[in-house]
Enzyme design. Structure first.
Site, PDB file in Angstrom:
ATOM      1  N   ASP A 130     -20.739 -67.101 103.466  1.00 29.22           N
ATOM      2  CA  ASP A 130     -20.231 -68.185 102.756  1.00 29.22           C
ATOM      3  C   ASP A 130     -18.809 -68.120 102.681  1.00 29.22           C
ATOM      4  O   ASP A 130     -18.130 -67.208 102.943  1.00 29.22           O
ATOM      5  CB  ASP A 130     -20.720 -68.085 101.139  1.00 29.22           C
ATOM      6  N   GLU A 143     -21.151 -64.083  98.516  1.00 25.85           N
ATOM      7  CA  GLU A 143     -20.120 -63.083  98.099  1.00 25.85           C
ATOM      8  C   GLU A 143     -19.144 -63.547  97.230  1.00 25.85           C
ATOM      9  O   GLU A 143     -18.556 -63.328  96.284  1.00 25.85           O
ATOM     10  CB  GLU A 143     -19.411 -62.575  99.355  1.00 25.85           C
TER      11      GLU A 143
HETATM   12  C1  LIG Z   1       1.746 -52.476 102.483  1.00 25.92           C
HETATM   13  C2  LIG Z   1       1.223 -53.714 102.729  1.00 25.92           C
HETATM   14  C3  LIG Z   1       1.547 -54.863 102.223  1.00 25.92           C
HETATM   15  C4  LIG Z   1       0.800 -56.218 102.272  1.00 25.92           C
HETATM   16  C5  LIG Z   1       0.363 -56.378 100.764  1.00 25.92           C
HETATM   17  C6  LIG Z   1      -0.657 -57.717 101.139  1.00 25.92           C
HETATM   18  C7  LIG Z   1      -1.409 -57.983 100.014  1.00 25.92           C
HETATM   19  C8  LIG Z   1      -2.592 -58.900 100.719  1.00 25.92           C
HETATM   20  C9  LIG Z   1      -3.890 -59.105  99.725  1.00 25.92           C
HETATM   21  C10 LIG Z   1      -4.676 -59.759 100.497  1.00 25.92           C
HETATM   22  C11 LIG Z   1      -6.096 -59.921  99.964  1.00 25.92           C
HETATM   23  C12 LIG Z   1      -6.823 -60.462 100.860  1.00 25.92           C
HETATM   24  C13 LIG Z   1      -8.372 -60.715 100.358  1.00 25.92           C
HETATM   25  C14 LIG Z   1      -9.337 -60.953 101.226  1.00 25.92           C
HETATM   26  C15 LIG Z   1     -10.556 -60.893 100.999  1.00 25.92           C
HETATM   27  C16 LIG Z   1     -10.993 -61.584  99.602  1.00 25.92           C
HETATM   28  C17 LIG Z   1     -12.458 -61.294  98.900  1.00 25.92           C
HETATM   29  C18 LIG Z   1     -12.524 -61.873  97.849  1.00 25.92           C
HETATM   30  O1  LIG Z   1     -11.949 -63.002  97.550  1.00 25.92           O
HETATM   31  N1  LIG Z   1     -13.549 -61.660  96.972  1.00 25.92           N
HETATM   32  C19 LIG Z   1     -13.689 -62.011  95.708  1.00 25.92           C
HETATM   33  C20 LIG Z   1     -15.004 -61.529  95.301  1.00 25.92           C
HETATM   34  C21 LIG Z   1     -15.417 -61.965  93.783  1.00 25.92           C
HETATM   35  C22 LIG Z   1     -15.001 -61.548  92.612  1.00 25.92           C
HETATM   36  C23 LIG Z   1     -15.262 -61.675  91.146  1.00 25.92           C
HETATM   37  C24 LIG Z   1     -16.082 -63.010  91.477  1.00 25.92           C
HETATM   38  C25 LIG Z   1     -16.430 -63.725  92.645  1.00 25.92           C
HETATM   39  C26 LIG Z   1     -15.971 -63.196  93.730  1.00 25.92           C
HETATM   40  C27 LIG Z   1     -12.502 -61.738  94.512  1.00 25.92           C
HETATM   41  O2  LIG Z   1     -11.886 -62.874  93.973  1.00 25.92           O
HETATM   42  O3  LIG Z   1     -11.944 -60.692  94.518  1.00 25.92           O
END
Ligand SMILES: CCCCCCCCCCCCCCCCCC(=O)N[C@@H](Cc1ccccc1)C(=O)O
Length: 484
Positions: free
Chosen positions: A107, A171
């Protein structure tokens, strides 16, 4: 210890899968399906898109999905709304080894057409990248794993261990697919606690120019993941009346003050309580000379490094529980003072803190009985931490080094959440990452606008999975290779 061997030999040209027009087209077409997850309470008109998406996938990878091979099994977990979470199981060559599990959700989050330069579900393709919703999160992983697995099977090979692929359908809105799969793993497949050698899920992306002075793609593999806690703040303030004679305070001013205090008094710095110290130490060889002596001598400069959280939003997210005000509403007419104001604050909990500690801090900071704090359902503590010296972690880094030029991969904290949280009991070795290099400016595309996947990164990622599938046995790496 140094975690990367510069002399790690890249895979040979013959081993490398090249990004053919067919591979590109399969990815582009996969991005056309609106496999959108919508929030609770909103109309969900997308079930049929999931059906069509899986039909398409079944057609594209016949060696996996319509195989006569008894070593390949496909299971469909059906949900009331007509959507399905898919499980693919491949028997390995060594039946004595514990199985491995790869997770990748099908999704995507919604996308607002007018915020994008092109329709997010009509992929915009250039020589360098494809732009569409889900191009990175997370059809990149799903498609790359299928490409790699299909190539492996067509080549007459099998992975060394039994391998499960879990493709959940939700997810982005709670992970019921993964939670149901956890039950099925236990009840139908008889996989018990600690039954998987390792679990690999989405996580941090490798980012080029991600930190000042670090130009090479830097990946912090999630050896743990932050927890989360969402709270609703409500103020019901009855002293209202005509807008021409306002009181000094209103529900809106009271709530705004509380939110300002949350912003001005962040949760305490946790630097040193989890794996972020190892993360900083792992970075040392790649840092510019200006910062290197500071990070290389954390025994002396630890308080100084901890301070970085106050000036850099990324360091802040790595070092403490973050609080993001995500919803704010009050009022319904310009000349009426509303009784109620409401806001939602989403916390990402550092592994050094618990949910109750976060709530205590919040109450202390708000310090106003008129602000009602309610915890939303579904709060979760941070994930447990994978052992730093995990053989599988070293093998992941080994394959990353062999397939992705110049990548720096170190253990770290995954700042968001992924489906692996529902399967934690099945393995002590959980890794959360994307193997697709992105430019720093691509990052806001994840859950934002103009989401991109770069073609070179896609080719590298497919090769990463293929190389890892071939080498995910129990044999240690030869001395001198990847050390975490
Ligand atoms: C040392 C290096 C520095 C660079 C740091 C950069 C930070 C980058 C952060 C990027 C995050 C990327 C995330 C990608 C996956 C996203 C997964 C996601 O969105 N999960 C949801 C799950 C969720 C939780 C609660 C309710 C519904 C869904 C989330 O919101 O966490």
């Amino acid at each position: 210890k140094n975690h990367v061997c510069d002399h790690e030999a890249p895979i040979s040209d013959e081993e490398r899968v090249k990004l053919s027009p067919d591979i590109r087209d399969r990815m582009v077409k996969a991005l056309e399906f609106k496999t959108i997850s919508v929030e609770d309470g909103m109309e969900d008109i997308y079930s049929n898109e999931f059906v069509k998406f899986w039909h398409y996938i079944y057609e594209q990878y016949p060696r996996i999905f319509s195989s006569e091979d008894p070593d390949v099994q496909v299971d469909r977990i059906e949900f009331e709304n007509g959507k399905e979470t898919i499980v693919v199981i491949i028997e390995g060559t060594d039946r004595t080894l514990k199985p491995g599990l790869f997770i990748s959700h099908a999704d995507v989050v919604p996308a607002i057409r007018k915020e994008w330069t092109h329709d997010p579900f009509k992929p915009f393709v250039t020589e360098d990248f494809v732009q569409a919703r889900g191009a990175y999160d997370c059809k990149s992983i799903l498609m790359a794993q299928l490409e790699a697995l299909h190539a492996l099977l067509l080549n007459g090979e099998k992975p060394p261990r039994k391998t499960y692929f879990l493709f959940p359908h939700d997810e982005e809105v709670g992970g019921f697919g993964a939670q149901e799969a956890a039950k099925i793993f236990r009840e139908r497949y008889n996989i018990q606690s600690d039954g998987f050698a390792f679990i690999i899920d989405e996580g941090m992306p490798p980012i080029r120019n991600g930190l000042p002075g670090v130009t090479k793609p830097l990946l912090t593999i999630g050896y743990t993941a932050k927890g989360y806690l969402t709270v609703e703040l409500t103020v019901n303030y009855a002293k209202v009346g005509h807008a021409s004679i306002p009181e000094k305070e209103s529900s809106i001013t009271i709530l705004s003050d509380a939110l300002s205090r949350i912003n001005a008094n962040p949760q305490p710095n946790q630097f040193g309580k989890s794996i972020e110290v190892e993360m900083m130490e792992g970075l040392v060889p790649y840092l510019p000379w200006t910062i290197k002596p500071v990070i290389a001598n954390l025994w002396l400069f630890r308080p100084l490094v901890a301070l970085a959280a106050n000036f850099d939003k990324q360091m802040n997210a790595f070092f403490r529980t973050t609080s993001a005000i995500t919803i704010f509403n009050a009022g319904y007419k310009s000349n009426v003072i509303p009784i109620q104001a409401r806001a939602v604050v989403n916390h990402r909990i550092h592994p050094g803190q618990t949910i109750s500690q976060v709530l205590e801090h919040l109450e202390r900071v708000i310090d106003d009985d008129r602000v009602l704090i309610t915890q939303e359902e579904g709060a979760l503590e941070a994930d447990k931490v994978t052992p730093r010296d995990s053989l599988y972690g070293r093998k992941i880094v080994h394959s990353l080094n062999r397939t992705i030029k110049d990548i720096i991969a170190i253990p770290g904290i995954f700042l968001a959440a992924c489906d692996a949280r529902w399967l934690q009991d099945f393995s002590d070795h959980i890794f959360r990452f994307y193997p697709f290099v992105m430019e720093k400016e691509d990052l806001p595309g994840i859950h934002g606008r103009e989401e991109k996947l770069r073609w070179q990164s896609y080719e590298d990622g497919i090769n990463f999975y293929l190389d890892f599938f071939r080498h995910m046995d129990e044999n240690d790496l030869p001395p001198g290779h990847t050390e975490l």
